[in-house]
Design a protein around this motif. Sequence first.
Motif, short mmCIF file in Angstrom:
data_model
loop_
_atom_site.label_atom_id
_atom_site.label_comp_id
_atom_site.label_asym_id
_atom_site.label_seq_id
_atom_site.Cartn_x
_atom_site.Cartn_y
_atom_site.Cartn_z
N LEU A 223 0.57 -1.19 -0.15
CA LEU A 223 -0.37 -0.21 0.25
C LEU A 223 0.89 1.20 0.00
CD1 LEU A 223 -2.38 -1.23 2.59
CD2 LEU A 223 -2.84 -0.96 -0.27
N ARG A 224 -0.07 2.42 -0.31
CA ARG A 224 1.30 3.14 -0.79
C ARG A 224 2.40 3.52 -0.81
NH1 ARG A 224 -1.96 7.93 -0.36
NH2 ARG A 224 -3.63 7.99 1.85
N VAL A 225 2.88 2.32 -1.70
CA VAL A 225 4.12 2.29 -2.52
C VAL A 225 4.79 3.43 -2.78
CG1 VAL A 225 3.66 1.51 -4.91
CG2 VAL A 225 5.55 0.44 -3.90
N TRP A 226 4.86 3.82 -3.22
CA TRP A 226 5.16 5.32 -4.19
C TRP A 226 5.96 6.32 -2.74
CZ3 TRP A 226 3.03 9.46 -2.43
CH2 TRP A 226 1.13 9.32 -1.64
N ALA A 227 4.97 6.26 -1.94
CA ALA A 227 5.80 7.20 -0.51
C ALA A 227 7.00 6.40 -0.30
CB ALA A 227 4.65 7.24 0.34
N ARG A 228 7.05 5.43 -0.59
CA ARG A 228 8.74 4.42 -0.23
C ARG A 228 10.14 5.59 -0.74
NH1 ARG A 228 7.44 0.07 2.65
NH2 ARG A 228 6.26 -0.86 3.02
N PRO A 231 15.45 3.57 -2.83
CA PRO A 231 15.76 2.43 -2.02
C PRO A 231 15.02 0.76 -1.75
CG PRO A 231 16.82 4.09 -1.40
CD PRO A 231 15.75 4.65 -1.75
N ASP A 232 14.13 1.53 -0.91
CA ASP A 232 13.42 0.55 -0.53
C ASP A 232 12.34 -0.68 -1.69
OD1 ASP A 232 11.46 -1.31 1.67
OD2 ASP A 232 10.94 0.76 2.30
N GLN A 233 13.21 -2.08 -1.09
CA GLN A 233 12.36 -3.26 -1.52
C GLN A 233 11.18 -4.29 -1.71
OE1 GLN A 233 12.86 -2.85 -5.90
NE2 GLN A 233 14.05 -0.53 -5.46
N ARG A 234 11.25 -3.58 -0.07
CA ARG A 234 10.31 -5.17 0.61
C ARG A 234 9.01 -5.10 0.19
NH1 ARG A 234 10.77 -2.03 6.43
NH2 ARG A 234 11.07 -0.27 4.84
N ALA A 235 8.71 -3.83 -0.96
CA ALA A 235 7.20 -4.43 -0.92
C ALA A 235 7.43 -5.08 -2.81
CB ALA A 235 6.29 -3.31 -1.35
N MET A 236 8.03 -5.01 -3.32
CA MET A 236 8.49 -5.57 -4.21
C MET A 236 8.26 -7.36 -4.31
SD MET A 236 8.46 -2.99 -5.84
CE MET A 236 9.25 -1.13 -5.46
N SER A 237 7.28 -8.06 -3.66
CA SER A 237 7.08 -9.11 -3.49
C SER A 237 5.90 -9.34 -4.58
CB SER A 237 6.72 -9.43 -2.12
OG SER A 237 5.68 -8.87 -1.78
N LEU A 262 0.96 0.03 -9.31
CA LEU A 262 1.57 1.06 -8.78
C LEU A 262 2.68 0.95 -7.99
CD1 LEU A 262 -1.05 3.06 -6.99
CD2 LEU A 262 0.35 3.47 -9.78
N VAL A 263 2.82 -0.46 -7.66
CA VAL A 263 4.00 -0.98 -7.49
C VAL A 263 5.46 -1.42 -8.33
CG1 VAL A 263 5.00 -3.72 -5.99
CG2 VAL A 263 3.44 -2.69 -5.09
N ASP A 264 4.50 -1.87 -9.32
CA ASP A 264 5.49 -1.91 -10.91
C ASP A 264 6.37 -0.85 -10.81
OD1 ASP A 264 5.31 -4.44 -10.46
OD2 ASP A 264 4.26 -4.86 -11.73
N VAL A 265 5.17 0.36 -10.97
CA VAL A 265 5.32 1.94 -11.51
C VAL A 265 6.87 2.08 -10.53
CG1 VAL A 265 4.34 4.23 -11.32
CG2 VAL A 265 3.51 2.33 -12.32
N HIS A 266 6.65 2.23 -9.49
CA HIS A 266 7.69 2.72 -8.63
C HIS A 266 8.55 2.27 -9.02
CE1 HIS A 266 8.28 4.52 -4.76
NE2 HIS A 266 9.22 3.02 -4.62
N ALA A 267 8.95 0.44 -9.82
CA ALA A 267 9.97 -0.19 -9.40
C ALA A 267 11.12 0.30 -11.07
CB ALA A 267 10.02 -1.66 -8.82
N ALA A 268 8.97 1.00 -11.79
CA ALA A 268 9.79 0.82 -13.01
C ALA A 268 10.90 2.29 -13.53
CB ALA A 268 8.73 1.12 -14.11
N THR A 269 11.41 2.35 -14.60
CA THR A 269 12.60 2.70 -15.62
C THR A 269 11.50 3.43 -16.56
OG1 THR A 269 13.78 1.68 -17.01
CG2 THR A 269 14.74 1.83 -14.94
N LEU A 346 -2.65 8.54 -11.84
CA LEU A 346 -1.94 9.09 -13.21
C LEU A 346 -1.26 9.97 -13.07
CD1 LEU A 346 -5.62 9.95 -14.98
CD2 LEU A 346 -4.09 6.96 -14.61
N GLY A 347 -1.27 11.03 -12.00
CA GLY A 347 0.43 12.15 -11.67
C GLY A 347 1.41 11.25 -11.80
N HIS A 348 1.51 10.28 -10.69
CA HIS A 348 3.09 9.11 -10.75
C HIS A 348 2.93 8.46 -11.96
CE1 HIS A 348 1.80 10.39 -6.44
NE2 HIS A 348 1.11 9.52 -5.83
N VAL A 349 1.97 7.55 -12.15
CA VAL A 349 2.00 7.43 -13.67
C VAL A 349 3.37 8.53 -14.53
CG1 VAL A 349 1.44 6.09 -16.06
CG2 VAL A 349 0.58 6.05 -13.34
N ALA A 350 1.85 9.59 -14.80
CA ALA A 350 3.02 10.59 -15.46
C ALA A 350 4.88 11.46 -15.20
CB ALA A 350 2.42 11.69 -15.83
#
Length: 434
Positions: A223-228, A231-237, A262-269, A346-350
């Motif tokens: 939850l709320r992964v974009w706030a991490r 370096p924090d990869q703990r949610a990437m399960s 949103l988890v994958d968005v946070h980890a993406a380039t 959608l803002g986080h995605v952009a």
Amino acid sequence: PPPTRSALPFDAKRLDATWMVEVVPESAMAPFAQTDGWVTLVVNRDLKQAVAQLGPQGGLSAARAHIEVAALFREAAKLAGVSYGQTYGGTSAQPTDPLGTRHLLTVAAALDGRSAEAITAATAWAGKPDDATAAWHAPWSGWLAASAPWPPDFSRLPVTLPPPTTGVWPEVVAGPQYELIEQSDKQAKRPLGDPGWLLALAEWHEQTALAAAPDHRDAVLRLRVWARPRPDQRAMSAAVRDVPLPLRFGSGHLVSGDVDFLVDVHAATTETMPAVIGKHAPTSIVAALSADAVASGTFDPGRAVDAAAALRTALMERLTDARQGAIQSQDVQFVQIAQTQVLWSLGHVADRLGDREVSGRVYRAAYDASEGATADPVELLSYATWDVGNRYPVRAAQTIYEQSQRIPELSSARLAVDVLNLRVNRENVDQPPN
């Protein structure tokens, strides 16, 4: 004409899996409507009071309240880190800056995943240790030296927190954590807040949330992964296909698939984002709207805003059908929350797609819609972080000031925005008003 259901870029039947439709049956809504804590969390947006009301129940209710607070403190730490980086880093650095700012630059770089810069700043700090920040630097020097996974050992900070307990709000002294003295004839003192302190509070609330719902550990972490911090990869399960309703109610995770997206968005380039959007479009409403926004090859902010409005209309139509025409006031409020939260997502995605101007336009649409129940404090802080990253601290200062009135611990981040505001004003003293 107003948007219609046909304007949605996905089958409207998928709306049946949204939390707004899930709580239409009275039996599903009762646990939320009959509990003051849920009204406090979702409608009043008072996270501190929600912890006190939902925490003693334990289980998913306590987990949701505490994980929201953890996200708030994480975003506040990021806000502070970006502010310090903009104030004391790069071309903004001045010969009069206090020695201890090297510690702040270490933390700022670490939070953004720039480990090489963090090590450089930490090395410079080690050469000129400053007593005021020495105790606060300990977790970072140890973490960088060991190349360990996130998080650093915040138990090494000069503060003591109680054992994790649901419903408890640790009574701590709000910022400043120390004063740094400028290297000038005036030797002006700058009261500053330490981002590590905010992160320590975030970790405390996260551990409390996980202890409250051990059977849903993966879902809570995601939850709320974009706030991490980066370096924090703990949610990437592994993907969580069915996120329980109490973890999604009143949130931007309209359906379970939005969480994984949103988890994958946070980890993406920037380069991998198109593939991430395509992968999740069949299961995530936010991903489907994102795919529509980039249909022309680049993210179209106007199209994203229109899609969020179409979603609002379609949800109202679906809820009207579900209630056989007897729409309720809570339905209108829930749909307004959903529309605003989707705009933030959608803002986080952009933003991850790499266009800060476009993401800023979508964020601004969400910000303008944020009032009362739609004023998500975590998202508002994320926008403040975006602002200071663009060296615009005025709106950010107002946001963090308002939030710190409810939660005094956030004053640590407010102090960071204040020094950036001062630095920007000095730089622009000869410039016309903008």
